[in-house]
Design a protein around this motif. Structure first.
Motif, PDB file in Angstrom:
ATOM      1  N   VAL B 153       0.838  -1.201   0.000  1.00 58.46           N
ATOM      2  CA  VAL B 153       0.000   0.000   0.000  1.00 58.46           C
ATOM      3  C   VAL B 153       0.879   1.261   0.000  1.00 58.46           C
ATOM      4  CG1 VAL B 153      -1.672   1.342   1.355  1.00 58.46           C
ATOM      5  CG2 VAL B 153      -1.981  -1.118   1.078  1.00 58.46           C
ATOM      6  N   ALA B 154       2.003   1.192   0.698  1.00 61.10           N
ATOM      7  CA  ALA B 154       2.884   2.361   0.743  1.00 61.10           C
ATOM      8  C   ALA B 154       3.683   2.533  -0.541  1.00 61.10           C
ATOM      9  CB  ALA B 154       3.842   2.236   1.931  1.00 61.10           C
ATOM     10  N   MET B 155       4.135   1.437  -1.144  1.00 59.83           N
ATOM     11  CA  MET B 155       5.072   1.554  -2.262  1.00 59.83           C
ATOM     12  C   MET B 155       4.404   1.724  -3.622  1.00 59.83           C
ATOM     13  SD  MET B 155       7.733   1.757  -0.604  1.00 59.83           S
ATOM     14  CE  MET B 155       8.893   2.070  -1.929  1.00 59.83           C
ATOM     15  N   LEU B 156       3.189   1.212  -3.792  1.00 60.83           N
ATOM     16  CA  LEU B 156       2.561   1.318  -5.113  1.00 60.83           C
ATOM     17  C   LEU B 156       2.386   2.772  -5.573  1.00 60.83           C
ATOM     18  CD1 LEU B 156       1.570  -0.707  -7.297  1.00 60.83           C
ATOM     19  CD2 LEU B 156       2.371  -1.735  -5.204  1.00 60.83           C
ATOM     20  N   PRO B 157       1.929   3.685  -4.695  1.00 64.09           N
ATOM     21  CA  PRO B 157       1.854   5.082  -5.126  1.00 64.09           C
ATOM     22  C   PRO B 157       3.216   5.652  -5.510  1.00 64.09           C
ATOM     23  CG  PRO B 157       0.526   4.755  -3.162  1.00 64.09           C
ATOM     24  CD  PRO B 157       1.295   3.483  -3.377  1.00 64.09           C
ATOM     25  N   VAL B 158       4.256   5.267  -4.775  1.00 61.08           N
ATOM     26  CA  VAL B 158       5.601   5.759  -5.097  1.00 61.08           C
ATOM     27  C   VAL B 158       6.020   5.268  -6.479  1.00 61.08           C
ATOM     28  CG1 VAL B 158       8.018   5.748  -4.400  1.00 61.08           C
ATOM     29  CG2 VAL B 158       6.230   5.811  -2.653  1.00 61.08           C
ATOM     30  N   LEU B 159       5.819   3.968  -6.721  1.00 60.48           N
ATOM     31  CA  LEU B 159       6.178   3.404  -8.021  1.00 60.48           C
ATOM     32  C   LEU B 159       5.355   4.048  -9.128  1.00 60.48           C
ATOM     33  CD1 LEU B 159       6.454  -0.355  -7.012  1.00 60.48           C
ATOM     34  CD2 LEU B 159       8.338   1.134  -7.703  1.00 60.48           C
ATOM     35  N   THR B 160       4.074   4.297  -8.819  1.00 58.08           N
ATOM     36  CA  THR B 160       3.190   4.870  -9.835  1.00 58.08           C
ATOM     37  C   THR B 160       3.633   6.274 -10.241  1.00 58.08           C
ATOM     38  OG1 THR B 160       1.321   3.558  -9.090  1.00 58.08           O
ATOM     39  CG2 THR B 160       0.808   5.585 -10.282  1.00 58.08           C
ATOM     40  N   ILE B 161       4.026   7.066  -9.260  1.00 56.12           N
ATOM     41  CA  ILE B 161       4.414   8.431  -9.616  1.00 56.12           C
ATOM     42  C   ILE B 161       5.703   8.415 -10.433  1.00 56.12           C
ATOM     43  CG2 ILE B 161       5.825   9.163  -7.629  1.00 56.12           C
ATOM     44  CD1 ILE B 161       3.768  11.651  -7.682  1.00 56.12           C
ATOM     45  N   ILE B 162       6.546   7.420 -10.155  1.00 60.18           N
ATOM     46  CA  ILE B 162       7.752   7.272 -10.975  1.00 60.18           C
ATOM     47  C   ILE B 162       7.363   6.867 -12.393  1.00 60.18           C
ATOM     48  CG2 ILE B 162       9.840   5.876 -11.289  1.00 60.18           C
ATOM     49  CD1 ILE B 162      10.002   5.786  -8.191  1.00 60.18           C
ATOM     50  N   ALA B 163       6.427   5.922 -12.503  1.00 61.23           N
ATOM     51  CA  ALA B 163       5.973   5.478 -13.826  1.00 61.23           C
ATOM     52  C   ALA B 163       5.332   6.640 -14.591  1.00 61.23           C
ATOM     53  CB  ALA B 163       4.980   4.331 -13.684  1.00 61.23           C
ATOM     54  N   ASP B 164       4.531   7.475 -13.891  1.00 62.13           N
ATOM     55  CA  ASP B 164       3.906   8.639 -14.518  1.00 62.13           C
ATOM     56  C   ASP B 164       4.981   9.549 -15.118  1.00 62.13           C
ATOM     57  OD1 ASP B 164       1.490   7.727 -13.633  1.00 62.13           O
ATOM     58  OD2 ASP B 164       1.248   9.208 -12.027  1.00 62.13           O
ATOM     59  N   PHE B 165       5.971   9.865 -14.280  1.00 64.81           N
ATOM     60  CA  PHE B 165       7.015  10.799 -14.703  1.00 64.81           C
ATOM     61  C   PHE B 165       7.826  10.233 -15.863  1.00 64.81           C
ATOM     62  CE2 PHE B 165      11.418  12.325 -14.358  1.00 64.81           C
ATOM     63  CZ  PHE B 165      11.193  13.673 -14.581  1.00 64.81           C
ATOM     64  N   VAL B 166       8.285   8.993 -15.711  1.00 66.27           N
ATOM     65  CA  VAL B 166       9.097   8.380 -16.758  1.00 66.27           C
ATOM     66  C   VAL B 166       8.283   8.256 -18.047  1.00 66.27           C
ATOM     67  CG1 VAL B 166      10.352   6.304 -17.431  1.00 66.27           C
ATOM     68  CG2 VAL B 166      10.536   7.149 -15.100  1.00 66.27           C
ATOM     69  N   GLY B 167       6.993   7.963 -17.907  1.00 62.62           N
ATOM     70  CA  GLY B 167       6.126   7.835 -19.072  1.00 62.62           C
ATOM     71  C   GLY B 167       6.021   9.146 -19.837  1.00 62.62           C
ATOM     72  N   ILE B 168       5.885  10.250 -19.108  1.00 61.54           N
ATOM     73  CA  ILE B 168       5.792  11.550 -19.764  1.00 61.54           C
ATOM     74  C   ILE B 168       7.125  11.902 -20.434  1.00 61.54           C
ATOM     75  CG2 ILE B 168       5.457  14.031 -19.347  1.00 61.54           C
ATOM     76  CD1 ILE B 168       3.410  13.194 -17.156  1.00 61.54           C
ATOM     77  N   VAL B 169       8.198  11.544 -19.767  1.00 65.99           N
ATOM     78  CA  VAL B 169       9.511  11.748 -20.384  1.00 65.99           C
ATOM     79  C   VAL B 169       9.615  10.924 -21.669  1.00 65.99           C
ATOM     80  CG1 VAL B 169      12.003  11.374 -20.124  1.00 65.99           C
ATOM     81  CG2 VAL B 169      10.690  12.332 -18.224  1.00 65.99           C
ATOM     82  N   GLY B 170       9.130   9.681 -21.609  1.00 62.56           N
ATOM     83  CA  GLY B 170       9.142   8.821 -22.792  1.00 62.56           C
ATOM     84  C   GLY B 170       8.335   9.438 -23.921  1.00 62.56           C
ATOM     85  N   ALA B 171       7.172   9.994 -23.573  1.00 64.12           N
ATOM     86  CA  ALA B 171       6.327  10.641 -24.578  1.00 64.12           C
ATOM     87  C   ALA B 171       7.027  11.876 -25.144  1.00 64.12           C
ATOM     88  CB  ALA B 171       4.989  11.037 -23.947  1.00 64.12           C
ATOM     89  N   TYR B 172       7.738  12.573 -24.290  1.00 60.70           N
ATOM     90  CA  TYR B 172       8.463  13.763 -24.719  1.00 60.70           C
ATOM     91  C   TYR B 172       9.561  13.394 -25.720  1.00 60.70           C
ATOM     92  CZ  TYR B 172      11.262  18.033 -24.485  1.00 60.70           C
ATOM     93  OH  TYR B 172      11.949  19.163 -24.804  1.00 60.70           O
ATOM     94  N   VAL B 173      10.295  12.343 -25.376  1.00 59.07           N
ATOM     95  CA  VAL B 173      11.392  11.911 -26.246  1.00 59.07           C
ATOM     96  C   VAL B 173      10.838  11.547 -27.629  1.00 59.07           C
ATOM     97  CG1 VAL B 173      13.094  10.076 -26.639  1.00 59.07           C
ATOM     98  CG2 VAL B 173      12.884  11.141 -24.377  1.00 59.07           C
ATOM     99  N   VAL B 174       9.731  10.796 -27.645  1.00 55.36           N
ATOM    100  CA  VAL B 174       9.154  10.390 -28.929  1.00 55.36           C
ATOM    101  C   VAL B 174       8.497  11.590 -29.622  1.00 55.36           C
ATOM    102  CG1 VAL B 174       7.383   8.965 -30.036  1.00 55.36           C
ATOM    103  CG2 VAL B 174       8.823   7.995 -28.235  1.00 55.36           C
ATOM    104  N   GLY B 175       7.672  12.330 -28.860  1.00 54.63           N
ATOM    105  CA  GLY B 175       6.901  13.424 -29.461  1.00 54.63           C
ATOM    106  C   GLY B 175       7.772  14.572 -29.920  1.00 54.63           C
ATOM    107  N   VAL B 176       8.606  15.076 -29.014  1.00 55.95           N
ATOM    108  CA  VAL B 176       9.430  16.237 -29.342  1.00 55.95           C
ATOM    109  C   VAL B 176      10.687  15.822 -30.091  1.00 55.95           C
ATOM    110  CG1 VAL B 176      10.707  18.194 -28.391  1.00 55.95           C
ATOM    111  CG2 VAL B 176       8.534  17.484 -27.358  1.00 55.95           C
ATOM    112  N   GLY B 177      11.330  14.762 -29.575  1.00 56.30           N
ATOM    113  CA  GLY B 177      12.614  14.344 -30.137  1.00 56.30           C
ATOM    114  C   GLY B 177      12.461  13.721 -31.513  1.00 56.30           C
ATOM    115  N   LEU B 178      11.550  12.756 -31.675  1.00 57.97           N
ATOM    116  CA  LEU B 178      11.468  12.013 -32.929  1.00 57.97           C
ATOM    117  C   LEU B 178      10.444  12.596 -33.892  1.00 57.97           C
ATOM    118  CD1 LEU B 178      11.625   8.313 -31.628  1.00 57.97           C
ATOM    119  CD2 LEU B 178      13.492   9.764 -32.476  1.00 57.97           C
ATOM    120  N   LEU B 179       9.301  13.048 -33.369  1.00 54.40           N
ATOM    121  CA  LEU B 179       8.219  13.470 -34.263  1.00 54.40           C
ATOM    122  C   LEU B 179       8.191  14.976 -34.485  1.00 54.40           C
ATOM    123  CD1 LEU B 179       5.492  11.099 -32.785  1.00 54.40           C
ATOM    124  CD2 LEU B 179       6.808  10.762 -34.877  1.00 54.40           C
TER     125      LEU B 179
END
Lengths: 254, 258
Positions: B153-179
């Motif tokens: 219960v304590a760690m899932l939110p922490v992991l999720t916020i990391i996944a959110d952030f990394v995911g947006i970075v991933g979208a940025y790399v593809v969207g801004v960097g590649l497209l």
């Protein structure tokens, strides 16, 4: 109950698993300060009976009296108080495989005493020496042989110096010299600590060696109980067939 | 009689299902009870937090990065048809924080940690280590189940916020960097369309999914029978039941919260 010298008393225990009736009215007294060996066929419900004595299994019907108190009807808290008077050696030792030998033997001490870490270590070394296993403190259970695991299990069972020790098939699967060593360990522990022991076995020679009292479980009932000599001279055909290891007789083998 | 067979089958299944639901609920209530009773097992909690949290970090980052990246790629193709490429960033960010972050992270952790819980507790059951705890007057729910639930219960939110952030970075790399989406527009649209509540609601979901995956893992382990085969079965069922419950409760939670 306690006035007749029995520390544990099973009275009218019935237990079924699904449609299989395993215990069919067990009446058995365990005399205080002695070793009682329960013999009987493999898969005949001996372990189930033993587990009733410490409340791991609850009967469908009947009473389990420890010093007169019925543990079947106790609250968790009361039952835990009773359990602290017991030690149990499981069939495969049931050591915690994520912990070292020291941590296994120290487990009950750390849970239930306020001993300092140094005192805990001393106790652990003392118990390991008692079971003849000095110097294995930092091994993991997976690094030990079956016989060594059982001895560590025994060291853990006696860590809190219990009044009653339950042994679930302590010699099953061990070679004859090791069985003899374990049997001697049970007898020694009984002498040194003056405890009440209950031993489940189908090793009849071992039963004669360690038991002052032998009971035979057959078809869900205790069919004979007495001293080793009384059992040896029992007129019961089933008992005679069992202790002499004969294939022919009233016990249906196949 | 022949007519009744299918009814019997369905009825039997239903009763077994009801039985299991009852046992699961009972384990949950026991855990809640043992949570507030001393002794508090801080070291066991830390160990589980390390296992669930630190241990799942790698898989969480990979999942987040690729999900964000592929989502950017797909939505770019769609949005470019009507010239709305500028919305790629905010679309991905909203989808990640509200849904994909918590759900995918929880599914990955179910596969990694929920299964391990079932296997570990199940092995302890079939080798009588749980009985040994009872015999030594230590409650196994408190010793084994409570730390695993709390840690999840304590760690899932922490992991999720990391996944959110990394995911947006991933979208940025593809969207801004590649497209070739404009950097400023990508970022400003995210800020414009995303509320703090999108993130926080996602984290509440994650905590709830953490409860589900650990409770189901421990439950399947706790009631294991039948040796090594039983442990295998418990592990599989923990992942299947955990995943299904996460997906089903996600719908309910979304309907309630958003």
């Amino acid at each position: 109950m306690s006035e007749n010298g029995n520390i544990i008393e099973l009275a009218g225990i019935y237990k079924a698993f699904g449609s299989q009736q395993v215990l069919k009215g067990i009446n058995l007294g365990i005399p205080r300060g002695q070793t009682t060996v329960i013999i009987g066929r493999s898969g005949g419900g001996k372990s189930v009976m033993l587990k009733h004595m410490i409340g791991l299994i609850k009967p469908d019907q009947g009473q389990v009296l420890v010093d007169g108190g019925d543990i079947v009807r106790m609250s968790d808290h009361q039952l835990n108080e009773v359990r602290r008077r017991f030690g149990m050696l499981f069939q495969e030792a049931a050591l915690f495989d994520s912990m070292t030998v020291v941590d296994n033997v120290a487990f009950p001490l750390r849970e239930h005493t306020n001993l300092s870490e140094k005192q805990v270590r001393e106790k652990v070394s003392e118990k390991l020496a008692m079971v003849g296993l000095p110097g294995v403190e930092h091994k993991m259970p997976s690094e030990l042989s079956g016989g060594m695991r059982k001895r560590v299990g025994l060291a853990r069972a006696i860590a809190l110096e219990p009044e009653i020790i339950l042994y679930d098939e302590p010699t099953t699967g061990l070679d004859p010299p090791l069985s003899a060593a374990i049997n001697r360990l049970i007898a020694d522990t009984q002498k040194k600590l003056g405890v009440t022991s209950v031993v489940i076995s189908h090793d009849i020679e071992g039963a004669y060696q360690v038991g002052q009292n032998i009971a035979m479980l057959y078809q869900g009932k205790i069919i004979a109980q007495g001293t080793p000599d009384e059992i040896r001279d029992s007129p019961d055909e089933v008992v005679q067939q069992f202790i002499h290891g004969r294939a022919e007789g009233p016990i249906e083998v196949i | 009689m022949g007519m009744l067979r299918p009814m019997e089958y369905v009825g039997g299944k239903f009763l077994r299902w009801l039985d299991e639901a009852g046992e699961l609920l009972l384990l949950f209530l026991q855990s809640a009870l043992w949570l507030i009773r001393p002794p508090f097992r801080f070291r066991l909690l830390m160990k589980q937090m390390e296992f669930v949290g630190i241990g799942s970090l790698g898989v969480t980052i990979l999942t987040g990065a690729f999900t964000g990246g592929v989502f950017a790629l797909q939505s770019y193709h769609g949005f470019s048809l009507f010239g709305a490429e500028s919305l790629v960033g905010s679309t991905v960010a909203l989808a990640l924080t509200r849904e994909l972050g918590p759900v995918l992270t929880s599914l990955m952790v179910t596969g990694r940690a929920g299964s391990a819980m079932a296997a570990e507790v199940g092995t302890m059951r079939v080798t009588e280590q749980i009985d040994a705890l009872y015999v030594m007057a230590v409650n196994p729910v408190q010793y084994l189940v409570v730390p695993r639930i709390l840690a999840s219960v304590a760690m899932l939110p922490v992991l999720t916020i990391i996944a959110d952030f990394v995911g947006i970075v991933g979208a940025y790399v593809v969207g801004v960097g590649l497209l070739g989406i404009n950097h400023g527009i990508f970022i400003s649209k995210i800020i414009e369309y995303m509320d703090f509540s999108d993130i926080s609601m996602g984290l509440v979901k994650a905590a709830f999914f953490g409860l589900i995956l650990s409770l189901v893992g421990c439950f399947k382990g706790f009631y294991t029978s039948g040796g090594a085969e039983g442990v295998g079965r418990a592990t599989t069922r923990a992942v299947v039941l955990g995943s299904v419950l996460i997906l089903a409760s996600d719908y309910v939670l979304t309907a309630i919260m958003f």
